[in-house]
Write a protein that holds these residues in place. Structure first.
Motif, PDB file in Angstrom:
ATOM      1  N   GLY A   1      80.114  37.777  16.066  1.00 27.63           N
ATOM      2  CA  GLY A   1      79.047  38.923  15.953  1.00 27.63           C
ATOM      3  C   GLY A   1      78.152  38.637  15.041  1.00 27.63           C
ATOM      4  O   GLY A   1      76.908  39.069  14.965  1.00 27.63           O
ATOM      5  N   ALA A   2      78.233  37.933  14.016  1.00 22.47           N
ATOM      6  CA  ALA A   2      77.384  37.531  13.208  1.00 22.47           C
ATOM      7  C   ALA A   2      76.065  36.675  13.724  1.00 22.47           C
ATOM      8  O   ALA A   2      75.114  36.820  13.296  1.00 22.47           O
ATOM      9  N   VAL A   3      76.573  35.874  14.935  1.00 25.58           N
ATOM     10  CA  VAL A   3      75.413  34.914  15.544  1.00 25.58           C
ATOM     11  C   VAL A   3      74.742  36.132  16.346  1.00 25.58           C
ATOM     12  O   VAL A   3      73.504  36.033  16.436  1.00 25.58           O
ATOM     13  N   ALA A   4      75.391  36.684  17.007  1.00 23.89           N
ATOM     14  CA  ALA A   4      74.845  37.991  17.873  1.00 23.89           C
ATOM     15  C   ALA A   4      73.891  38.869  17.083  1.00 23.89           C
ATOM     16  O   ALA A   4      72.891  39.085  17.545  1.00 23.89           O
ATOM     17  N   LEU A   5      74.093  39.099  15.744  1.00 23.47           N
ATOM     18  CA  LEU A   5      73.242  40.115  14.875  1.00 23.47           C
ATOM     19  C   LEU A   5      71.994  39.334  14.597  1.00 23.47           C
ATOM     20  O   LEU A   5      70.989  39.625  14.633  1.00 23.47           O
ATOM     21  N   GLY A   6      72.016  38.027  14.328  1.00 27.85           N
ATOM     22  CA  GLY A   6      70.858  37.277  14.170  1.00 27.85           C
ATOM     23  C   GLY A   6      69.956  37.204  15.332  1.00 27.85           C
ATOM     24  O   GLY A   6      68.930  37.290  15.398  1.00 27.85           O
ATOM     25  N   ILE A   7      70.666  37.078  16.557  1.00 22.79           N
ATOM     26  CA  ILE A   7      69.911  37.193  17.610  1.00 22.79           C
ATOM     27  C   ILE A   7      69.343  38.351  18.023  1.00 22.79           C
ATOM     28  O   ILE A   7      67.922  38.688  18.380  1.00 22.79           O
ATOM     29  N   ALA A   8      69.877  39.529  17.813  1.00 24.14           N
ATOM     30  CA  ALA A   8      69.472  40.776  18.006  1.00 24.14           C
ATOM     31  C   ALA A   8      68.483  41.422  16.795  1.00 24.14           C
ATOM     32  O   ALA A   8      67.196  41.722  17.223  1.00 24.14           O
ATOM     33  N   GLU A   9      68.309  40.887  15.683  1.00 22.25           N
ATOM     34  CA  GLU A   9      67.319  40.807  14.855  1.00 22.25           C
ATOM     35  C   GLU A   9      65.912  40.181  15.228  1.00 22.25           C
ATOM     36  O   GLU A   9      65.003  40.803  15.070  1.00 22.25           O
ATOM     37  N   ARG A  10      66.157  38.989  15.652  1.00 19.66           N
ATOM     38  CA  ARG A  10      65.151  38.422  16.079  1.00 19.66           C
ATOM     39  C   ARG A  10      64.573  38.960  17.485  1.00 19.66           C
ATOM     40  O   ARG A  10      63.139  39.213  17.425  1.00 19.66           O
ATOM     41  N   ALA A  11      65.197  39.459  18.166  1.00 25.09           N
ATOM     42  CA  ALA A  11      64.754  40.192  19.517  1.00 25.09           C
ATOM     43  C   ALA A  11      64.130  41.322  18.938  1.00 25.09           C
ATOM     44  O   ALA A  11      63.015  41.817  19.725  1.00 25.09           O
ATOM     45  N   TYR A  12      64.472  42.234  18.107  1.00 29.81           N
ATOM     46  CA  TYR A  12      63.979  43.551  17.791  1.00 29.81           C
ATOM     47  C   TYR A  12      62.603  43.080  17.017  1.00 29.81           C
ATOM     48  O   TYR A  12      61.345  43.718  17.422  1.00 29.81           O
ATOM     49  N   ASP A  13      62.457  42.056  16.186  1.00 25.07           N
ATOM     50  CA  ASP A  13      61.172  41.502  15.322  1.00 25.07           C
ATOM     51  C   ASP A  13      60.116  41.227  16.681  1.00 25.07           C
ATOM     52  O   ASP A  13      59.045  41.837  16.551  1.00 25.07           O
ATOM     53  N   ILE A  14      60.462  40.698  17.812  1.00 22.01           N
ATOM     54  CA  ILE A  14      59.676  40.244  18.797  1.00 22.01           C
ATOM     55  C   ILE A  14      59.023  41.608  19.374  1.00 22.01           C
ATOM     56  O   ILE A  14      57.960  41.715  19.930  1.00 22.01           O
ATOM     57  N   ALA A  15      60.119  42.487  19.870  1.00 22.03           N
ATOM     58  CA  ALA A  15      59.635  43.613  20.428  1.00 22.03           C
ATOM     59  C   ALA A  15      58.805  44.589  19.445  1.00 22.03           C
ATOM     60  O   ALA A  15      57.630  45.016  20.023  1.00 22.03           O
TER      61      ALA A  15
END
Length: 377
Positions: free
Chosen positions: A251-265
């Motif tokens: 889940g720590a990997v998924a969190l980093g992915i989610a953080e970056r996707a939110y930043d792009i959004a």
């Protein structure tokens, strides 16, 4: 996420982390080789990432498992493939720290801390089940001690970039008792990639995690010494699942992915003046609330708990599936521009999907957690 600068360096901060992330940033979109560059891998060593949780007496930083999850998240914001290599390295290190003999700890942990060795785990095989309870790779006892390993492994993340591998092999033809993961007729062996009998059989062309050096390895009568078995077979199921007992979670990997996707959004919404619309503001709010929930579940995995394994597996399922949803929501903000093959949101979405499928896959995580709910305390 800004990396903190006012905390205990042994527990929360890595030297040169910013420089290392900058190195990864420069090449994160270059996935043609199927693996990180040698410079990126070297930066994991020189920046202290590889030795973070290793005790100081072996040359490590003595960092906490909470810090480990946070570092994995920081990596995943930039390059999820490198984050997954690093996470599985940490999982292997934890097994050595928790189950290794004094000699194994000194030899293997020092190789990581001082030489920059990356450790990969190699469980999966063509045709084996997700719970790794039926595998073909065999370990035959040698007359003068040690074992001889023969077989093929698939989906080994870090194949060709790791120096050491923890390989799962059958130690007996007799059927073993099944744990939640693995069986008691199996052993986990330390394999050195530099020794004869170890062969890299190619890198897989994946849709997600394209730089993770995920490939196939083959063991051609690979000889191990008597000190290369990490645990006796009866302990193998517990050894496989050991990182989860510490709160380590994909889940720590998924969190980093989610953080970056939110930043792009958010960047997209600002650049296109979408935040002038209540509809789009509410959409961004929804993505942010999903992200906050993911962060809370992942951070909770390493807190004291009656069942850290359930917390770590739950975080893996929730974070990976929410990361997929956040990526989809970010793609909606990007509109038609998100259809271009090179758009970073496409890579992030595929990486998030990959986490749902990586071991244990989400359906097995659900089964492992709910099975535990019915077990006596």
């Amino acid at each position: 996420m800004n990396w903190p600068t006012d905390v205990n360096p042994r527990d929360e901060l890595l030297p040169d982390l910013g420089e290392m992330l900058a190195t990864l940033q420069r090449e994160a979109a270059d996935d043609g080789a199927g693996r990180p560059s040698d410079d990126a891998l070297l930066s994991l060593h020189t920046g202290g990432v590889l030795r973070l949780p290793i005790p100081v007496e072996y040359g490590g930083l003595g960092g906490s498992w909470e810090a480990v999850n946070r570092v994995v998240t920081a990596l995943a914001r930039v390059d999820a493939s490198v984050a997954i290599i690093t996470f599985l390295h940490y999982a292997s290190v934890s097994r050595i720290m928790g189950w290794g003999t004094t000699e194994q700890k000194k030899r293997l942990l020092s190789a990581v801390a001082l030489e920059g060795s990356i450790i990969a785990s190699s469980w999966s095989e063509p045709g084996s089940d997700a719970a790794k309870q039926h595998i073909a790779t065999s370990a035959q006892a040698r007359a003068h001690g040690g074992w001889r390993l023969s077989g093929a492994k698939s989906f080994t993340t870090g194949a060709g970039v790791a120096s050491l591998y923890l390989v799962l092999a059958r130690t007996s033809e007799a059927e073993g008792a099944s744990g939640s993961y693995g069986q008691t007729n199996q052993g986990i062996f330390v394999v050195d990639a530099a020794q004869p009998g170890f062969v890299i059989d190619g890198t897989l062309d994946l849709v997600g995690m394209r730089r993770s050096a995920t490939g196939l390895i083959r063991l051609d009568s690979y000889p191990t010494g008597p000190d290369d078995m990490l645990a006796h077979s009866v302990d193998t199921p517990a050894l496989i699942g050991y990182p989860h007992t510490l709160g380590l979670t994909l889940g720590a990997v998924a969190l980093g992915i989610a953080e970056r996707a939110y930043d792009i959004a958010l960047e997209t919404a600002r650049s296109r003046s979408l935040l002038d619309s209540p509809l789009h503001r509410h959409h961004v709010f929804q993505l942010g609330s999903r992200l906050a929930a993911v962060r809370g579940v992942v951070e909770a995995a390493t807190r004291p708990s009656p069942d850290c394994t359930a917390a770590a597996l739950t975080a893996k399922v929730f974070a990976s599936e929410e990361a997929e949803a956040i990526c989809r929501g970010a793609q909606e903000m990007a509109g038609s521009a998100g259809l271009s093959q090179g758009h970073p949101l496409n890579r992030l979405a595929q990486d998030a999907r990959a986490i749902t499928l990586m071991g244990p896959p989400n359906y097995l995580c659900r089964d492992l957690v709910t099975w535990r709910l019915g077990s006596p305390s």
